[in-house]
Design an enzyme around this catalytic site. Structure first.
Site, short mmCIF file in Angstrom:
data_model
loop_
_atom_site.label_atom_id
_atom_site.label_comp_id
_atom_site.label_asym_id
_atom_site.label_seq_id
_atom_site.Cartn_x
_atom_site.Cartn_y
_atom_site.Cartn_z
N SER A 133 0.34 -1.06 -0.30
CA SER A 133 -0.30 -0.19 0.00
C SER A 133 0.32 1.50 0.09
CB SER A 133 -0.71 0.47 1.26
OG SER A 133 -1.81 -0.85 1.22
N HIS A 187 -3.46 0.13 -4.80
CA HIS A 187 -3.07 -0.96 -5.46
C HIS A 187 -2.96 -0.56 -6.31
CE1 HIS A 187 -1.82 -2.63 -1.83
NE2 HIS A 187 -2.23 -2.15 -0.97
N HIS A 241 -6.08 -9.19 -1.72
CA HIS A 241 -5.65 -9.48 -0.27
C HIS A 241 -7.17 -10.97 -0.11
CE1 HIS A 241 -4.44 -5.34 -0.31
NE2 HIS A 241 -3.15 -5.87 0.39
N TYR A 291 -8.65 -10.20 2.82
CA TYR A 291 -9.78 -8.97 3.08
C TYR A 291 -10.89 -9.09 2.25
CZ TYR A 291 -7.13 -4.70 2.19
OH TYR A 291 -6.73 -3.65 2.05
N GLU A 292 -10.23 -9.18 1.06
CA GLU A 292 -10.75 -8.68 -0.52
C GLU A 292 -11.66 -9.36 -0.68
OE1 GLU A 292 -8.63 -5.76 -3.17
OE2 GLU A 292 -7.49 -6.95 -2.28
N ALA A 317 2.46 -1.93 4.09
CA ALA A 317 1.97 -1.17 4.78
C ALA A 317 1.74 -1.86 6.46
CB ALA A 317 1.48 -0.09 4.38
N MET A 319 -2.57 -6.75 7.12
CA MET A 319 -3.24 -8.13 6.79
C MET A 319 -2.68 -8.76 5.02
SD MET A 319 -6.43 -4.98 7.05
CE MET A 319 -6.99 -3.98 8.05
N SER A 320 -1.27 -8.69 5.34
CA SER A 320 -1.17 -9.18 3.90
C SER A 320 -0.40 -10.18 4.00
CB SER A 320 -0.89 -8.19 3.19
OG SER A 320 -0.06 -7.65 3.25
N ASN A 332 1.23 3.54 10.70
CA ASN A 332 0.90 4.32 11.61
C ASN A 332 0.74 3.53 12.77
OD1 ASN A 332 -1.15 1.92 9.92
ND2 ASN A 332 -2.20 1.80 11.94
N HIS A 354 -6.99 4.89 6.67
CA HIS A 354 -6.64 4.72 4.70
C HIS A 354 -5.41 5.72 4.24
CE1 HIS A 354 -5.04 1.12 1.44
NE2 HIS A 354 -5.43 2.55 0.94
N1 HPA Z 1 -3.38 -2.59 11.06
C1 HPA Z 1 -3.88 -3.79 9.69
N2 HPA Z 1 -3.34 -3.38 8.75
C2 HPA Z 1 -2.47 -1.99 8.42
C3 HPA Z 1 -1.85 -1.25 9.40
C4 HPA Z 1 -2.98 -1.67 10.55
O1 HPA Z 1 -3.41 -0.80 11.78
N3 HPA Z 1 -1.80 -0.34 9.13
C5 HPA Z 1 -1.51 -0.33 7.55
N4 HPA Z 1 -2.29 -1.95 7.13
#
Ligand code: HPA
Length: 272
Positions: free
Chosen positions: A31, A62, A84, A86-87, A114, A211-212, A235, A247
């Protein structure tokens, strides 16, 4: 068991007949990190939406391109964008970039992402991944790989590669990029975590959450590739800072670290 060779036969045939060279090194850009592709000499690009059976990424940041590119005489296969779980995609679909890399002859692969930071990790840090959890996806991966041979079973968790990680550490030293280290904790998403989940993750040993990557790393190592992985901390994980995650923040921080990220990746490729 899913037979990837049969499932993606048409797609591989097209790529094999149109690629400009056999790539040596694979790179999946996470990301907000996709711009690195523009720092290389791109020889040929495929838009994933023009390839049969290629799942389309639905996430901002992406792009959905596969580049065949050169950098310091090294032949690269670069994915600008990933898919991903989650998609809504299956693990078989999510590991397609790794499968393609393997079929085209890639032996080393760098995965980037990320992630949210815990413990000693802060936004704009780069983190070398030293280990990962695979609890949630182990069974699905085993069904996919089939773990047909003893050799494959042994390689199943041979990641990240110690050899690749030492190259990544040397690259960081040479470029004077501060590269922290830690455990990447896979979270299935699709939403960010709750503060309670992050407190649990901290207790279980995670330093960054995302998540990847984990399924890609396990699959690549089972196929015999050497795997290295780097997180860009975009973050603070949920509950560590009082701000609500979004995001946009992930994309903005990725933009801030772009320069040091690109410097590091360039050097790693040079040292490979
Ligand atoms: N959690 C999950 N996935 C992420 C995060 C997060 O804080 N930051 C970027 N991708």
């Amino acid at each position: 068991m899913i037979d990837m060779n049969t499932k993606y036969e048409k797609l591989i045939k097209i790529l094999e007949s149109e690629i400009p060279f056999k790539p040596e090194i694979g790179l999946i850009l996470g990301s907000g990190l996709g711009d690195f592709a523009e720092k290389t000499k791109i020889i040929k690009t495929f838009a994933t939406n023009e390839l049969p059976d290629y799942p389309q990424s639905t996430v901002e940041g992406h792009k959905g391109y596969i580049h065949f590119a050169e950098l310091n005489d090294k032949k690269l296969l670069i994915y600008q964008g990933r898919i991903h779980p989650y998609e809504g995609y299956s693990i078989a679909e999510c590991v397609l970039p790794v499968f393609i890399a393997h079929r085209l002859g890639v032996k080393k692969i760098i995965l980037t992402n990320a992630a949210g930071g815990l413990n000693h990790l802060q936004p704009a840090d780069l983190m070398l991944i030293t280990s990962m959890n695979t609890f949630n996806i182990k069974k699905e991966l085993a069904q996919l790989i089939g773990l047909a041979t003893t050799e494959m079973r042994q390689r199943f968790f041979d990641f990240p590669s110690a050899k690749i990680n030492s190259i990544i550490q040397s690259a960081a030293l040479k470029e004077q990029v501060l590269l922290k280290e830690g455990v990447y904790w896979y979270s299935s998403g699709p939403s960010y975590e709750t503060p309670a989940e992050i407190r649990m993750t901290q207790k279980l040993g995670g330093d960054a959450v995302g998540m990847s990557t984990v399924h890609e790393a396990v699959y690549a190592s089972a196929l015999g590739m050497e795997v290295g992985a780097i997180s860009c901390i975009t973050n603070y994980a949920a509950g560590i800072s009082p701000n609500k995650l979004n995001h946009q923040e992930v994309m903005e921080t990725a933009e801030l670290v772009k320069e040091k990220f690109e410097k590091l990746i360039k050097k790693i490729i040079e040292l490979f």
